[in-house]
Scaffold this active site. Sequence first.
Site, PDB file in Angstrom:
ATOM      1  N   GLY A  69       9.322   3.709   1.586  1.00 31.92           N
ATOM      2  CA  GLY A  69       8.940   4.971   0.950  1.00 31.92           C
ATOM      3  C   GLY A  69       9.328   5.119  -0.513  1.00 31.92           C
ATOM      4  O   GLY A  69       9.095   6.171  -1.122  1.00 31.92           O
ATOM      5  N   GLN A  70       9.922   4.067  -1.097  1.00 28.85           N
ATOM      6  CA  GLN A  70      10.340   4.181  -2.504  1.00 28.85           C
ATOM      7  C   GLN A  70       9.132   4.379  -3.414  1.00 28.85           C
ATOM      8  O   GLN A  70       8.036   3.889  -3.107  1.00 28.85           O
ATOM      9  CB  GLN A  70      11.095   2.923  -2.954  1.00 28.85           C
ATOM     10  CG  GLN A  70      12.435   2.710  -2.265  1.00 28.85           C
ATOM     11  CD  GLN A  70      12.301   1.849  -1.017  1.00 28.85           C
ATOM     12  OE1 GLN A  70      11.305   1.938  -0.305  1.00 28.85           O
ATOM     13  NE2 GLN A  70      13.296   1.037  -0.746  1.00 28.85           N
ATOM     14  N   ASP A  71       9.361   5.034  -4.562  1.00 27.19           N
ATOM     15  CA  ASP A  71       8.275   5.340  -5.522  1.00 27.19           C
ATOM     16  C   ASP A  71       7.379   4.126  -5.783  1.00 27.19           C
ATOM     17  O   ASP A  71       6.152   4.217  -5.729  1.00 27.19           O
ATOM     18  CB  ASP A  71       8.848   5.749  -6.882  1.00 27.19           C
ATOM     19  CG  ASP A  71       9.547   7.093  -6.805  1.00 27.19           C
ATOM     20  OD1 ASP A  71       9.451   7.752  -5.752  1.00 27.19           O
ATOM     21  OD2 ASP A  71      10.203   7.470  -7.794  1.00 27.19           O
TER      22      ASP A  71
END
Length: 178
Positions: A69-71
């Site tokens: 889910g990291q940018d």
Amino acid sequence: MGILFAKLWNMFSGEEHKVLILGLDNAGKTTILYQLTMREVVHTTPTIGSNVEELKWKNMKFVMWDLAGQDSLRPSWTCYYSGTQFIVLVVDCMDRDRVPLVKEELYKILAHEDLRKANLLVFANKQDLKGAMSASELSSLLNLTSIKTHRWQIQACSALTGEGLFKGLEWMANHVTR
Ligand code: G3D
């Protein structure tokens, strides 16, 4: 003949349904994946790419993809969209600051052509923590009632204790497309 064979195959092998577990980093996606599939809390490290597990439930087989889910990794989610029956959006209910970002991602997901027929389950996670947003508060911040294009449900849960997770699974089981 092909359709008949497919139906018989499904009857005996259990149907397979693709589930994508999405959400921002730290929301609890990996913890939920392993609570549902192994019934235990595993020590997680940030997911790079994806984790995938199978969950058998009432003669159904859910293939569950937990995506990072990291940018920088969220743009890769679209590669997994094809054939998805359920989007499970996991939200950290202690993380009020990033709700606008969650909302932005949610409406991007719902607008994607490959997810037109997918159902949406929102897990309002981390309910075991004092001060967590309730499911109804989160629902109104995400404006879920405005969603008319997809069947959706919101479920309060704690990935740590397991509370609420199987209620969410039950909702999915009741909404599988055959
Ligand atoms: P992610 O896969 O969405 O990035 P993780 O999130 O499953 O890795 O969880 C991130 C952190 O939140 C983990 O803590 C995990 O134990 C914690 N967590 C997940 N769900 C819950 C919950 O329901 N309640 C509480 N209290 N914590 C939760 P660490 O400390 O390992 O980073």
